[in-house]
Enzyme design. Structure first.
Site, PDB file in Angstrom:
ATOM      1  N   CYS A  67       0.800  -1.237   0.000  1.00  0.00           N
ATOM      2  CA  CYS A  67       0.000   0.000   0.000  1.00  0.00           C
ATOM      3  C   CYS A  67       0.828   1.281   0.000  1.00  0.00           C
ATOM      4  O   CYS A  67       0.783   2.044  -0.963  1.00  0.00           O
ATOM      5  CB  CYS A  67      -0.929   0.002   1.216  1.00  0.00           C
ATOM      6  SG  CYS A  67      -2.080  -1.365   1.208  1.00  0.00           S
ATOM      7  N   ILE A  68       1.547   1.525   1.107  1.00  0.00           N
ATOM      8  CA  ILE A  68       2.140   2.856   1.312  1.00  0.00           C
ATOM      9  C   ILE A  68       3.172   3.231   0.232  1.00  0.00           C
ATOM     10  O   ILE A  68       3.210   4.388  -0.187  1.00  0.00           O
ATOM     11  CB  ILE A  68       2.741   2.984   2.742  1.00  0.00           C
ATOM     12  CG1 ILE A  68       1.773   2.447   3.800  1.00  0.00           C
ATOM     13  CG2 ILE A  68       3.114   4.414   3.066  1.00  0.00           C
ATOM     14  CD1 ILE A  68       0.452   3.159   3.895  1.00  0.00           C
TER      15      ILE A  68
END
Ligand SMILES: NC(=O)c1ccc[n+]([C@@H]2O[C@H](COP(=O)([O-])OP(=O)(O)OC[C@H]3O[C@@H](n4cnc5c(N)ncnc54)[C@H](O)[C@@H]3O)[C@@H](O)[C@H]2O)c1
Length: 429
Positions: free
Chosen positions: A260-261
């Site tokens: 994600c990040i």
């Protein structure tokens, strides 16, 4: 009620279990035959998910899995949780969403609800997914079928995090779509937060992840600055977090990891260009976070230099291959970047990770495939010139490490309790 969940990975599988436990009949769909077989045999393929939880539902007939996407015609609602990576030019790759849309569209029955959960840029649901669903089904979103977006909020490795109690944001293509999606999630999730559109829901997820990326970049930058001033960033964060308002702790590390990040912020930067908007803040955070492995390797070189050694020819043990503590997920893990840089500089590199006994074959790290975790004992650990802590799993015995290793470079403050006892061998990075 019967629903289908398409994409049975880190997001889809827990969601199947939560709906199944809530009395909904769940059909899990995936193109990976190994996952289908595993679910139908009542076995988990994700470390933090218990096989017993799957078995309980399959035995009750609440959960089954199939590779036949045409079976969406059996259900009232379809939730899509397929990957949204970046391509090799670091641009959004929504092809998994589009392929899923194309595969299910011919079987879409009138009145079905389709919800996208994959993280993506604003507009994906209303523009891209809607177009393939309408083209393949001959139906119209908002009138013939319902369409919504609801971002997933998974916190892998956090035992307190339960899908059912994490509030869920939902946006619909029309007010009726929103009502349908709210009704669906209310069956399994305690709190549903409606927003005005799919785009607002997509943007919410990006804000949440960009917030993390930017704040992690900030503490990573401060780590370098404070370190040069002889100030320990960890001590400073621990002091700052005693402030009861207006501060939230983020911690530095060797770089960003996970699905994600490191990825999601660039979904927004790409889409922003279409609107003539720049995203300097987000790009800068990406730049700082991406540079962290080089900084960490610089600290390894300093630590070795203090012992009259060079990186070239040294034996380095990277501790923790997974991208975050207490999980087995090694996607986008900065440990790989560290291993690549160190190897490129001539070091002999090994890793130890109790959660990743061997490295699976992936496109990104094919050159490490098959490498096995080192053993955990005094003799093996002592055989390395330096141990580099990249991920601080709870299952690692740091007291033994402090005793056994000759030199430790710590990116996670895992050795804080031993710093005073072994000041010469522990280096923060
Ligand atoms: N992992 C997390 O913690 C997390 C948290 C929040 C959001 N997300 C988002 O959720 C989405 C899914 O992430 P994930 O971690 O579950 O990914 P994953 O790779 O673990 O799982 C995706 C699954 O989709 C399957 N798949 C791919 N193409 C398919 C197709 N055409 N038809 C059917 N199945 C297909 C894959 O085989 C795989 O099993 C991504 O958009 C991600 O950004 C992930």
């Amino acid at each position: 009620m019967k629903i289908a969940i398409v994409g049975l990975g880190y997001v889809g599988l827990p969601l199947c279990l939560q709906f199944g436990r809530s009395g909904v009949q769940v059909l899990g769909l995936d193109i990976d035959p190994a996952k289908i077989e595993s679910i139908n045999a009542g076995a988990s393929y994700i470390e933090h998910i218990d096989s017993a939880a799957i078995r309980e539902l399959t035995a009750e007939g609440k959960l089954s899995a199939s590779a036949e996407l045409a079976r969406v015609k059996e259900v009232e609602a379809i939730i899509i949780c397929v990957p949204t990576p970046l391509n090799k030019n670091r641009e959004p790759d929504i092809s998994y969403i589009l392929k899923t849309g194309e595969a299910i569209a011919p079987y879409l029955a009138r009145g079905t609800l389709v919800v996208l959960e994959s993280t993506t840029y604003p507009g994906t649901t209303e523009e891209n997914l809607r177009a393939v669903l309408e083209a393949g089904s001959g139906l119209k979103a908002g009138t013939d079928f319902h369409l919504a977006f609801s971002p997933e909020r998974e916190d892998p490795g956090n035992p307190e995090s339960r899908v059912g109690s994490i509030p869920k944001v939902v946006g619909g293509y029309s007010p009726a779509c929103l009502q349908r999606a709210k009704a669906l999630y209310s069956r399994a999730i305690q709190t549903v937060i409606p927003v005005s559109s799919c785009r607002a829901a997509e943007a919410t997820k990006l804000l949440e992840n960009i917030f993390r990326s930017v704040n992690i970049a900030l503490v990573n930058e401060l780590k370098r600055v404070y370190s040069a001033m002889g100030i320990d960033i960890w001590e400073v964060i621990n002091a700052a977090k005693t402030k009861p308002f207006g501060f939230m702790p983020f911690y530095p590390g060797p770089g960003l990891g996970g699905h994600c990040i490191p990825i999601d912020p660039f979904y927004l930067t790409w889409k922003a260009r279409e609107y003539g908007q720049t995203t300097r803040f987000i790009e800068l955070a990406g730049e700082i976070n991406t540079a962290m492995p080089d900084y960490v390797v610089g600290r390894v070189a300093e630590a070795l230099n203090a012992r009259h050694r060079a990186v070239n020819g040294s034996r380095v043990l990277v501790l923790g291959l997974a991208y975050k503590a207490n999980v087995d997920d090694d996607r986008e893990s900065p440990s790989y970047r560290l291993m690549d840089i160190l190897k490129g500089q001539g070091a002999e590199v090994a890793y130890y990770d109790p959660h990743v006994p061997a490295i699976r074959l992936t496109r990104e790290h094919a050159h490490w495939a098959g490498t096995k975790s080192a053993a955990w004992n005094r003799e093996t650990v002592r055989g390395f010139d330096v141990v580099l802590i990249s991920t601080a799993h709870k299952a690692i015995n740091y007291e033994e490490l402090a005793e056994w290793a000759e030199c430790i470079v710590d990116t996670r403050n895992a050795m804080a309790a031993y710093q005073d006892r072994y000041p010469a061998k522990i280096w923060k990075a």
